[in-house]
Design a protein around this motif. Structure first.
Motif, PDB file in Angstrom:
ATOM      1  N   PRO A 140     -29.072  93.121  79.555  1.00 25.76           N
ATOM      2  CA  PRO A 140     -29.574  92.489  78.438  1.00 25.76           C
ATOM      3  C   PRO A 140     -29.080  93.336  77.014  1.00 25.76           C
ATOM      4  N   VAL A 141     -28.835  94.480  77.041  1.00 27.13           N
ATOM      5  CA  VAL A 141     -28.397  95.152  75.855  1.00 27.13           C
ATOM      6  C   VAL A 141     -27.088  95.006  75.686  1.00 27.13           C
ATOM      7  N   VAL A 142     -26.194  94.881  76.769  1.00 28.82           N
ATOM      8  CA  VAL A 142     -24.821  94.670  76.745  1.00 28.82           C
ATOM      9  C   VAL A 142     -24.553  93.327  76.148  1.00 28.82           C
ATOM     10  N   PHE A 143     -25.299  92.382  76.516  1.00 26.45           N
ATOM     11  CA  PHE A 143     -25.183  90.759  75.781  1.00 26.45           C
ATOM     12  C   PHE A 143     -25.693  90.940  74.358  1.00 26.45           C
ATOM     13  N   ALA A 144     -26.695  91.560  74.205  1.00 29.74           N
ATOM     14  CA  ALA A 144     -27.281  91.715  72.879  1.00 29.74           C
ATOM     15  C   ALA A 144     -26.359  92.407  71.966  1.00 29.74           C
ATOM     16  N   ALA A 145     -25.438  93.451  72.355  1.00 28.93           N
ATOM     17  CA  ALA A 145     -24.559  94.094  71.536  1.00 28.93           C
ATOM     18  C   ALA A 145     -23.426  93.021  71.457  1.00 28.93           C
ATOM     19  N   MET A 146     -23.216  92.353  72.171  1.00 31.33           N
ATOM     20  CA  MET A 146     -21.833  91.328  72.267  1.00 31.33           C
ATOM     21  C   MET A 146     -22.384  90.694  70.871  1.00 31.33           C
ATOM     22  N   PHE A 147     -23.289  90.017  70.937  1.00 36.23           N
ATOM     23  CA  PHE A 147     -23.803  89.244  69.728  1.00 36.23           C
ATOM     24  C   PHE A 147     -23.885  89.817  68.494  1.00 36.23           C
TER      25      PHE A 147
END
Lengths: 227, 301
Positions: free
Chosen positions: A29-36
């Motif tokens: 989720p941290v990776v997903f969030a960072a992408m955004f």
């Protein structure tokens, strides 16, 4: 301590001690969030939120519960628990609940990140709440059912593929066409809820999916790897 | 406490249990013996409520194990045949979890000490040896002193010291009133612990009763080295039967149901002839002989 909470707590401890599952639950989720946050900035916020919710629920709830139940069956935990005092439903609740809680937490976190990234906050957040809670419920229930036909944690990578991609497909179908039929699929229902508007029809879809999958899952759950 | 009548259990086309009758009384330690595949574990799993029988009636505390789980489970402790690979919980975390899952008041430290794992409390279960995992499972099964304890091969894979400790633990529990049904393929385990036992073979009970009853079924033996110059015809008439092959090989071997009488006849005969009977031996049958006979002959009529 309440037995179901004690069991859920033991599951969380074991989940965090397994590097693969811990990474899936905490890092993804941290990776997903960072992408955004650091990405180019999405134009279609409904699409962004829908895909994040469907993706997180699919990975952290659906695939994880299927793999966890298969793994607990293989290491004989389910059989041992069933020889104890807990009723079947309480055992399954104990094993499933950590993933449901993690799933809801991830969805809330990811949605929050999208709002921070600039998405407009919806007028009526009820649809979003139903999309998060209902989506997690569907994925946990279908995970239970899929696990009944999954021999091992490794096999879960294959057995979970159809429903996982059906979830994404349903979402894309709903986002790219205006047909109300897309709501029949859980992913389509999530997309409809995120898009605002009618809550009842997608809610009904999620409730039916959850109820049918949970009933069949309970009926066909295998407790012993030899059966 | 346990009553089984005509139990049948099949896995698809294979019938693992083919008509078993069993009775275990309160306060008794009952041992179920048999080779691998005799149907011991399947029988136990039916009694534990983990498996539905395909035929016959089964009662535990007068209740049906598959249908009345909620009423039976709080009163039983179960040690499954296989401990599994173990997860990442530590020994003490596992016991604390099971304390939460058990309605009987239970003492984690006492349970750890009873199986000799107190020094391993903070080790993860998947890092334990097979024998240690077995002992941890025994601690879980005996947590809070259940009324009825099912032990499926409790000492398989244990070293002799741990086996003795397990026997002592089980004996103490029986002394405090726990009823125990255990399976084993160690005959000395049954001889040491069991009040009554049954030997299973190919899904049926071949022999059952007290140890004395079971041993009575098998003839006793008298043996000695054939004295020089003695032929089979020289031997006195006894009620037992002489093993001709053994005699040809230089040993007198007599199987008899009248051990004392036949021995007296032989001793009188030897004294009369002034013979020394080298390596003289007179024994009642051992459980090993009964067991092997069951394997060879199958189920007795």
């Amino acid at each position: 301590m309440n037995p179901v909470i004690a069991l859920a707590r033991a599951e969380v401890l074991q989940l965090l001690r397994n590097k693969t599952t811990a990474a899936m639950v905490l890092v993804l989720p941290v990776v997903f969030a960072a992408m955004f946050l650091f990405g180019p900035g999405a134009q279609d916020w409904d699409l962004a939120i829908t895909m994040l919710l469907v993706g997180a629920q699919g990975l952290s709830v659906y695939i994880s519960t299927t793999a966890a139940i298969a793994a607990r069956r293989q290491d004989l935990s389910l059989k041992r628990l069933r020889a104890g005092e807990l009723p079947d439903l309480a055992i399954l609740a104990g094993v499933l609940s950590p993933f449901a809680v993690i799933g809801v937490a991830q969805c809330v976190l990811l949605t929050g990140v999208v709002f921070i990234a600039g998405a407009p906050v919806p007028d009526n957040p009820l649809g979003l709440v139903v999309a998060i809670v209902g989506g997690v419920a569907v994925n946990a229930a279908v995970g239970l059912l899929t696990a009944a036909f999954t021999a091992s944690a490794e096999a879960a990578q294959i057995t979970t593929a159809p429903f996982f991609f059906a979830g994404l497909g349903g979402a894309i179908w709903a986002l790219t066409t205006a047909t109300p039929w897309a709501t029949v699929l859980p992913g389509g229902a999530i997309a409809a809820l995120v898009g605002g508007g009618d809550v009842l029809r997608p809610l009904a879809s999620l409730v039916v999916w959850t109820a049918v999958a949970a009933a069949l899952g309970l009926r066909y759950t295998k407790w012993d790897p030899r059966d | 406490m346990i009553e089984v009548r005509g139990l049948h259990c099949r896995y698809g086309p294979f019938e693992a249990v083919r008509g078993v009758d069993l009775d275990v009384a309160e306060g008794e330690l009952f041992a179920l013996l048999g080779t691998n595949g005799a149907g011991k574990t399947t029988t136990l799993e039916v009694l534990e409520g983990l498996r539905a029988p395909s035929g016959g009636t089964v009662r535990v505390f007068g209740l049906r194990p598959d249908a009345d789980r909620a009423r039976i489970r709080p009163r039983t402790g179960v040690l499954l045949q296989d401990s599994g690979a173990g997860g990442t919980l530590t020994v003490v975390e596992t016991l604390r979890l099971w304390r939460s899952l058990t309605s009987r008041p239970s003492d984690v430290d006492g349970a750890l000490a009873a199986v000799g794992l107190d020094h391993r409390a903070d080790v993860r279960v998947n890092a334990l040896s097979g024998g240690e995992r077995r002992r941890l499972d025994l601690a879980v099964a005996t947590l809070g002193e259940p009324e009825l304890l099912f032990l499926d091969e409790p000492t398989t894979g244990l070293d002799p010291e741990s086996r003795r400790r397990t026997w002592a633990l089980v004996r103490d529990m029986v002394a405090r009133g726990t009823t125990v049904l255990l399976t084993t393929h160690y005959l000395e385990e049954a001889e040491h612990l069991a009040h009554r036992l049954a030997i299973m073979h190919e899904g049926r009970v071949a022999v059952s009763g007290t140890l004395v009853d079971v041993l009575e079924r098998e003839a006793s033996r008298i043996g000695f080295v054939v004295p020089p110059g003695i032929t089979a015809a020289d031997l006195p008439a006894v009620t037992g039967t002489l093993d001709r092959d053994a005699f040809a090989a230089g040993r007198v071997e007599i199987r008899t149901r009248a051990l004392q009488d036949d021995l007296a006849v032989l001793l009188a005969w030897a004294a009369h002839r002034d013979l020394q009977l080298a390596r003289l031996r007179a024994t009642h049958a051992s459980l090993t002989e009964v067991f092997h006979n069951v394997q060879d002959k199958g189920v007795a009529a």
